[in-house]
Design a protein around this motif. Structure first.
Motif, PDB file in Angstrom:
ATOM      1  N   VAL A  96      47.551  54.333  33.181  1.00 40.74           N
ATOM      2  CA  VAL A  96      48.130  53.130  33.798  1.00 40.74           C
ATOM      3  C   VAL A  96      47.239  52.667  34.937  1.00 40.74           C
ATOM      4  O   VAL A  96      46.899  51.478  35.042  1.00 40.74           O
ATOM      5  N   LEU A  97      46.851  53.577  35.795  1.00 44.61           N
ATOM      6  CA  LEU A  97      46.000  53.219  36.932  1.00 44.61           C
ATOM      7  C   LEU A  97      44.651  52.663  36.468  1.00 44.61           C
ATOM      8  O   LEU A  97      44.156  51.679  37.026  1.00 44.61           O
ATOM      9  N   ASN A  98      44.067  53.292  35.459  1.00 44.17           N
ATOM     10  CA  ASN A  98      42.780  52.817  34.924  1.00 44.17           C
ATOM     11  C   ASN A  98      42.915  51.414  34.331  1.00 44.17           C
ATOM     12  O   ASN A  98      42.051  50.559  34.532  1.00 44.17           O
ATOM     13  N   THR A  99      44.005  51.180  33.606  1.00 38.81           N
ATOM     14  CA  THR A  99      44.228  49.864  33.013  1.00 38.81           C
ATOM     15  C   THR A  99      44.389  48.813  34.101  1.00 38.81           C
ATOM     16  O   THR A  99      43.820  47.718  34.006  1.00 38.81           O
ATOM     17  N   ILE A 100      45.149  49.130  35.139  1.00 33.14           N
ATOM     18  CA  ILE A 100      45.333  48.188  36.244  1.00 33.14           C
ATOM     19  C   ILE A 100      43.991  47.902  36.908  1.00 33.14           C
ATOM     20  O   ILE A 100      43.653  46.741  37.167  1.00 33.14           O
ATOM     21  N   GLU A 101      43.222  48.945  37.169  1.00 33.75           N
ATOM     22  CA  GLU A 101      41.891  48.774  37.773  1.00 33.75           C
ATOM     23  C   GLU A 101      41.019  47.849  36.925  1.00 33.75           C
ATOM     24  O   GLU A 101      40.359  46.952  37.448  1.00 33.75           O
ATOM     25  N   GLU A 102      41.028  48.055  35.613  1.00 31.48           N
ATOM     26  CA  GLU A 102      40.218  47.240  34.714  1.00 31.48           C
ATOM     27  C   GLU A 102      40.665  45.780  34.723  1.00 31.48           C
ATOM     28  O   GLU A 102      39.835  44.867  34.770  1.00 31.48           O
ATOM     29  N   LEU A 103      41.984  45.564  34.673  1.00 35.05           N
ATOM     30  CA  LEU A 103      42.505  44.198  34.681  1.00 35.05           C
ATOM     31  C   LEU A 103      42.142  43.478  35.982  1.00 35.05           C
ATOM     32  O   LEU A 103      41.701  42.329  35.966  1.00 35.05           O
ATOM     33  N   VAL A 104      42.321  44.175  37.102  1.00 37.61           N
ATOM     34  CA  VAL A 104      42.017  43.562  38.397  1.00 37.61           C
ATOM     35  C   VAL A 104      40.523  43.277  38.508  1.00 37.61           C
ATOM     36  O   VAL A 104      40.113  42.179  38.895  1.00 37.61           O
ATOM     37  N   ALA A 105      39.709  44.242  38.140  1.00 36.25           N
ATOM     38  CA  ALA A 105      38.254  44.071  38.238  1.00 36.25           C
ATOM     39  C   ALA A 105      37.760  42.916  37.371  1.00 36.25           C
ATOM     40  O   ALA A 105      36.841  42.190  37.760  1.00 36.25           O
ATOM     41  N   SER A 106      38.394  42.713  36.227  1.00 45.61           N
ATOM     42  CA  SER A 106      37.935  41.649  35.320  1.00 45.61           C
ATOM     43  C   SER A 106      38.306  40.251  35.808  1.00 45.61           C
ATOM     44  O   SER A 106      37.714  39.271  35.354  1.00 45.61           O
ATOM     45  N   MET A 107      39.264  40.155  36.735  1.00 51.00           N
ATOM     46  CA  MET A 107      39.727  38.829  37.164  1.00 51.00           C
ATOM     47  C   MET A 107      39.576  38.557  38.656  1.00 51.00           C
ATOM     48  O   MET A 107      39.822  37.447  39.097  1.00 51.00           O
ATOM     49  N   LYS A 108      39.169  39.543  39.424  1.00 50.26           N
ATOM     50  CA  LYS A 108      39.182  39.385  40.879  1.00 50.26           C
ATOM     51  C   LYS A 108      38.208  38.331  41.399  1.00 50.26           C
ATOM     52  O   LYS A 108      38.352  37.870  42.516  1.00 50.26           O
ATOM     53  N   HIS A 109      37.246  37.929  40.609  1.00 54.38           N
ATOM     54  CA  HIS A 109      36.260  36.950  41.060  1.00 54.38           C
ATOM     55  C   HIS A 109      36.676  35.513  40.754  1.00 54.38           C
ATOM     56  O   HIS A 109      35.998  34.582  41.160  1.00 54.38           O
ATOM     57  N   LYS A 110      37.793  35.347  40.049  1.00 52.16           N
ATOM     58  CA  LYS A 110      38.270  33.998  39.739  1.00 52.16           C
ATOM     59  C   LYS A 110      38.826  33.348  41.013  1.00 52.16           C
ATOM     60  O   LYS A 110      39.396  34.028  41.865  1.00 52.16           O
ATOM     61  N   PRO A 111      38.699  32.039  41.124  1.00 53.62           N
ATOM     62  CA  PRO A 111      39.343  31.354  42.252  1.00 53.62           C
ATOM     63  C   PRO A 111      40.859  31.546  42.156  1.00 53.62           C
ATOM     64  O   PRO A 111      41.433  31.445  41.077  1.00 53.62           O
ATOM     65  N   ALA A 120      42.602  34.317  42.442  1.00 53.99           N
ATOM     66  CA  ALA A 120      42.709  35.410  41.472  1.00 53.99           C
ATOM     67  C   ALA A 120      44.066  36.110  41.450  1.00 53.99           C
ATOM     68  O   ALA A 120      44.425  36.696  40.432  1.00 53.99           O
ATOM     69  N   LEU A 121      44.820  36.056  42.524  1.00 49.26           N
ATOM     70  CA  LEU A 121      46.051  36.853  42.589  1.00 49.26           C
ATOM     71  C   LEU A 121      47.010  36.522  41.454  1.00 49.26           C
ATOM     72  O   LEU A 121      47.488  37.425  40.766  1.00 49.26           O
ATOM     73  N   LEU A 122      47.312  35.256  41.241  1.00 51.20           N
ATOM     74  CA  LEU A 122      48.274  34.904  40.192  1.00 51.20           C
ATOM     75  C   LEU A 122      47.767  35.256  38.794  1.00 51.20           C
ATOM     76  O   LEU A 122      48.522  35.854  38.012  1.00 51.20           O
ATOM     77  N   PRO A 123      46.516  34.950  38.448  1.00 57.31           N
ATOM     78  CA  PRO A 123      46.046  35.389  37.120  1.00 57.31           C
ATOM     79  C   PRO A 123      46.097  36.918  36.945  1.00 57.31           C
ATOM     80  O   PRO A 123      46.421  37.414  35.866  1.00 57.31           O
ATOM     81  N   ILE A 124      45.798  37.645  38.005  1.00 54.69           N
ATOM     82  CA  ILE A 124      45.858  39.112  37.930  1.00 54.69           C
ATOM     83  C   ILE A 124      47.296  39.564  37.680  1.00 54.69           C
ATOM     84  O   ILE A 124      47.553  40.409  36.815  1.00 54.69           O
ATOM     85  N   LEU A 125      48.234  39.012  38.434  1.00 53.28           N
ATOM     86  CA  LEU A 125      49.639  39.400  38.253  1.00 53.28           C
ATOM     87  C   LEU A 125      50.121  39.061  36.841  1.00 53.28           C
ATOM     88  O   LEU A 125      50.811  39.863  36.206  1.00 53.28           O
TER      89      LEU A 125
END
Length: 163
Positions: free
Chosen positions: A8-23, A25-30
């Motif tokens: 679960v933690l690894n999946t969350i890390e991957e999802l956040v890392a893949s989207m954190k650079h978007k303008p 980013a918080l809502l797309p990550i959530l």
């Protein structure tokens, strides 16, 4: 920590890392996390906050502000009940009362067996055929207590999966 928690933690890390650079980013990550898990697991808050340089309170505030986001795992089936004026005019309040009594839960709650979660929405765009509900991707109009009872029986007895 067991393998499931680590996954679960690894999946969350991957999802956040893949989207954190978007303008913004918080809502797309959530949305990405909820789309993956069905809800926002508690460990996601700290991971998101760390990556985006927010406080955990900031992230939690956004999750709690938007009714769309869930902090708890939903039931196998999420039933959204329309509370908009058009559905109310068609008997929606009485219908909602029946739904809550039938399921023995309130809005934003899940049955003890984890079969059904009940959620309020404020328009399903099905105004001419209220009261309306959505189960999964299916909108059902002209709902009555009898139609609802049959639906619940199908969902729980036959473990029907609505797509």
């Amino acid at each position: 920590m067991d393998d499931t928690q680590a996954g679960v933690l690894n999946t969350i890390e991957e999802l956040v890392a893949s989207m954190k650079h978007k303008p913004g980013a918080l809502l797309p990550i959530l949305h990405g996390i909820q789309d993956h898990f069905g809800y926002i697991p508690d460990p996601a808050i700290e991971i998101i906050a760390s990556h985006l340089r927010y406080t955990a309170a900031d992230v939690h505030g956004v999750i709690s502000f938007y009714h769309y986001f869930r902090s708890e795992r939903p039931g196998r089936h999420v039933i959204e009940i329309c509370r908009a004026e058009a559905c109310q005019a068609q008997g929606g309040r009485e219908f909602e009362r029946h739904v809550r009594e039938k399921l023995n839960i309130g809005l934003d709650q899940t049955t003890p067996n984890q079969d059904i979660s009940l959620k309020a929405v404020y328009c399903l765009g099905n105004c001419a055929t209220g009261p309306s509900i959505r189960v999964g991707d299916q909108i059902k109009g002209r709902m009555s207590p009898a139609k609802f009872d049959r639906l619940v029986d199908e969902l729980t007895t036959f473990k029907l999966e609505l797509k």
